[in-house]
Design a protein around this motif. Structure first.
Motif, mmCIF file in Angstrom:
data_model
loop_
_atom_site.group_PDB
_atom_site.id
_atom_site.type_symbol
_atom_site.label_atom_id
_atom_site.label_comp_id
_atom_site.label_asym_id
_atom_site.label_seq_id
_atom_site.Cartn_x
_atom_site.Cartn_y
_atom_site.Cartn_z
ATOM 1 N N ALA A 1 -1.753 3.764 -4.485
ATOM 2 C CA ALA A 1 -2.251 2.413 -4.187
ATOM 3 C C ALA A 1 -1.184 1.362 -4.489
ATOM 4 C CB ALA A 1 -3.520 2.138 -4.980
ATOM 5 N N GLY A 2 -0.467 1.540 -5.603
ATOM 6 C CA GLY A 2 0.556 0.568 -5.973
ATOM 7 C C GLY A 2 1.658 0.499 -4.940
ATOM 8 N N THR A 3 2.131 1.681 -4.499
ATOM 9 C CA THR A 3 3.191 1.742 -3.497
ATOM 10 C C THR A 3 2.739 1.068 -2.212
ATOM 11 O OG1 THR A 3 3.470 3.946 -4.379
ATOM 12 C CG2 THR A 3 4.889 3.317 -2.549
ATOM 13 N N ARG A 4 1.526 1.389 -1.794
ATOM 14 C CA ARG A 4 1.019 0.826 -0.541
ATOM 15 C C ARG A 4 0.953 -0.686 -0.617
ATOM 16 N NH1 ARG A 4 -2.201 4.452 2.810
ATOM 17 N NH2 ARG A 4 -3.032 2.550 3.652
ATOM 18 N N SER A 5 0.438 -1.161 -1.742
ATOM 19 C CA SER A 5 0.287 -2.604 -1.873
ATOM 20 C C SER A 5 1.662 -3.281 -1.945
ATOM 21 C CB SER A 5 -0.593 -2.898 -3.080
ATOM 22 O OG SER A 5 -0.116 -3.952 -3.820
ATOM 23 N N ALA A 6 2.621 -2.604 -2.613
ATOM 24 C CA ALA A 6 3.977 -3.166 -2.690
ATOM 25 C C ALA A 6 4.610 -3.198 -1.302
ATOM 26 C CB ALA A 6 4.828 -2.333 -3.639
ATOM 27 N N LEU A 7 4.416 -2.124 -0.526
ATOM 28 C CA LEU A 7 4.966 -2.080 0.836
ATOM 29 C C LEU A 7 4.343 -3.172 1.698
ATOM 30 C CD1 LEU A 7 5.265 1.682 1.789
ATOM 31 C CD2 LEU A 7 7.046 -0.037 1.847
ATOM 32 N N ALA A 8 3.034 -3.348 1.546
ATOM 33 C CA ALA A 8 2.352 -4.372 2.349
ATOM 34 C C ALA A 8 2.906 -5.749 2.020
ATOM 35 C CB ALA A 8 0.850 -4.324 2.103
ATOM 36 N N ASP A 9 3.150 -5.998 0.714
ATOM 37 C CA ASP A 9 3.632 -7.315 0.327
ATOM 38 C C ASP A 9 5.083 -7.543 0.711
ATOM 39 O OD1 ASP A 9 1.607 -8.800 -0.577
ATOM 40 O OD2 ASP A 9 1.748 -8.175 -2.659
ATOM 41 N N SER A 10 5.906 -6.492 0.520
ATOM 42 C CA SER A 10 7.339 -6.712 0.718
ATOM 43 C C SER A 10 7.759 -6.516 2.171
ATOM 44 C CB SER A 10 8.137 -5.768 -0.183
ATOM 45 O OG SER A 10 7.815 -4.433 0.153
ATOM 46 N N MET A 11 7.087 -5.612 2.908
ATOM 47 C CA MET A 11 7.512 -5.336 4.274
ATOM 48 C C MET A 11 6.575 -5.954 5.318
ATOM 49 S SD MET A 11 10.209 -3.576 3.707
ATOM 50 C CE MET A 11 10.522 -3.306 5.426
#
Lengths: 166, 284
Positions: free
Chosen positions: B21-31
């Motif tokens: 979940a953390g990775t996904r949310s980070a990807l959504a925010d950064s990319m």
């Protein structure tokens, strides 16, 4: 083959960025269903051109980025892209001998494989829809291979030729 | 090797989604956020040009039109307030329960999912703004969907027309309840499992019934456009056109449901809602 790589290093990330932009460009729904898969197209092009440089590791990174942006199950596009680019790496010498039409056909087939793999993974997703995989995008992607490979080749040679002239 | 990695990721995502979940949310925010910001450039440029190059005269005209509209809406609000007071009194007479007032937060549309199998939108509000998973989303015309995934600054909205989404609804004229399922197309919802004798007609307004607790009651979902019945089937198939402008709305409203309170003493009619944006007075 790689005479002066730093002359056109920007072409690979540039074309990938353009592919991502195209992929996520807001299109009306009917058009969206037949839009070519630009990311697969560009990745395959560079894998074919520079198999030593654009490895399946890069395909994995591109796929994960796409998963993150599209909010598909993490690894779905990555897996499909890795498999497809690996196939290109296996057969790149043969593929290069093909005429551009034969290449387009091969790309359409690979894109279809990509879509099927994606659809297969999609079924694991608890909230996946049940619509069948679409064959049209693969066909359109194959057709788009012709202008795209010509264009990228032109750009590449254009930026290659400049140092030769000097 | 990368293929194994991808399979591993898929496996983790399938069995232990919370680990990713953390990775996904980070990807959504950064990319995803910058990319969708870039792809929404034409519409933003259009709006900017519209603002820059509209003449003084046009602005005045628009201002007048808006003032007129405002007056009309004001009148409706007054009427609403009176009706609400009346409603509250009647409910008190019936010893019925709460009067709920929802508040809402305006969210800008960032992008639309490119996957034709999915009807999702990305909006520019996230956990940092207080949005939460399962939150209902409206536009100025009706129910849009609900939030299925959140990151710090973005949220993914599953539209009511997605094939995996279903909204408990009610025909506002007759009160018949049903469940509107998404069709995978932006302009249709289906209500199945209604017997042929059901009191439902073409042109009926379908509103959310609030059953199930996911969507708030009383918001327009769509209008009945067609009723299909082939005689062999024991049930009707009712086709509903969503009232929300799913393919056009740029601004969406995230609804915060009011806590169920004890019956309030009859509210004074002219008090406006304290919320930042009242969902009833949303501009079209």
């Amino acid at each position: 083959m790689l005479l002066n790589p730093d002359r056109y290093w920007w072409l690979i990330p540039g074309s990938l960025l353009a592919a991502f932009l195209f992929q996520f460009w807001p299109l009306p729904q009917p058009l969206r269903a037949v839009a070519p898969d630009a990311i697969v197209l560009v990745t395959l092009y560079w894998t074919l051109r520079k198999p030593q440089l654009v490895s399946s590791g890069w395909a994995f990174v591109i796929g994960v980025l796409r998963d993150g942006i599209e909010a598909s199950p993490l690894g779905m596009h990555a897996l499909a892209l890795v498999v497809v680019s690996y196939l290109v790496q296996l057969f790149y010498q043969r593929l290069r001998m093909f005429t551009v039409w034969q290449q387009a056909l091969a790309v359409a087939g690979l894109c279809e494989l990509y879509l099927l793999l994606g659809d297969w993974v999609h079924l694991l997703d608890p909230r996946s829809g049940t619509e069948p995989v679409l064959f049209l995008p693969a066909l359109v992607t194959g057709l788009c291979w012709l202008p795209l490979s010509l264009l990228l080749r032109q750009l590449e040679e254009g930026s290659l030729r400049t140092p030769v002239r000097n | 090797m990368p293929a194994t990695l991808a399979l591993l990721l898929l496996g983790i995502g399938y069995y232990r989604p919370e680990l990713l979940a953390g990775t996904r949310s980070a990807l959504a925010d950064s990319m995803a956020r910058p990319l969708y910001w870039l792809t929404s450039f034409p519409s933003r440029a259009g709006r900017w040009a519209d603002e820059m190059f509209s003449s003084h005269q046009e602005l005045i005209e628009r201002n007048h039109a808006l003032e007129h509209e405002n007056l009309i809406l004001q009148r409706k609000v007054l009427q609403m307030a009176a009706l609400m007071a009346e409603n509250a009194r009647l409910k008190e007479l019936l010893n019925s329960t709460e009067m709920l007032e929802d508040s809402a937060l305006v969210a800008e549309l960032l992008g639309v999912s490119p996957d034709p199998r999915r009807q999702e939108m990305l909006v520019h509000r996230g956990r940092a703004d207080g949005a939460f998973e399962g939150q209902p989303v409206l536009d100025a015309f009706g129910l849009v969907g609900s939030i299925v995934e959140l990151s710090e600054h973005t949220a993914r909205v599953l539209l009511i027309t997605d094939t995996t989404n279903a909204v408990p609804v009610q025909v506002s004229r007759s009160g018949v309840r049903g469940i509107a399922e998404g069709s995978g197309r932006l302009d249709e919802l289906y209500i199945r499992n209604l017997v042929p004798t059901t009191d439902i007609k073409q042109g009926d307004l379908v509103v959310s019934s609030g059953l199930g607790g996911r969507y708030p009651p009383g918001y327009p979902v769509g209008e009945v456009v067609r009723i299909e019945y082939d005689g062999a089937d024991p049930f009707l198939r009712v086709v509903v056109r969503p009232s929300a402008q799913l393919d056009r709305s740029q601004q969406l409203l995230l609804v915060f449901r009011a806590e169920a309170q004890l019956p309030a003493p009859a509210p004074t009619p002219a008090t406006p809602a304290p919320a930042e944006t009242d969902s009833d007075a949303a501009e079209p």
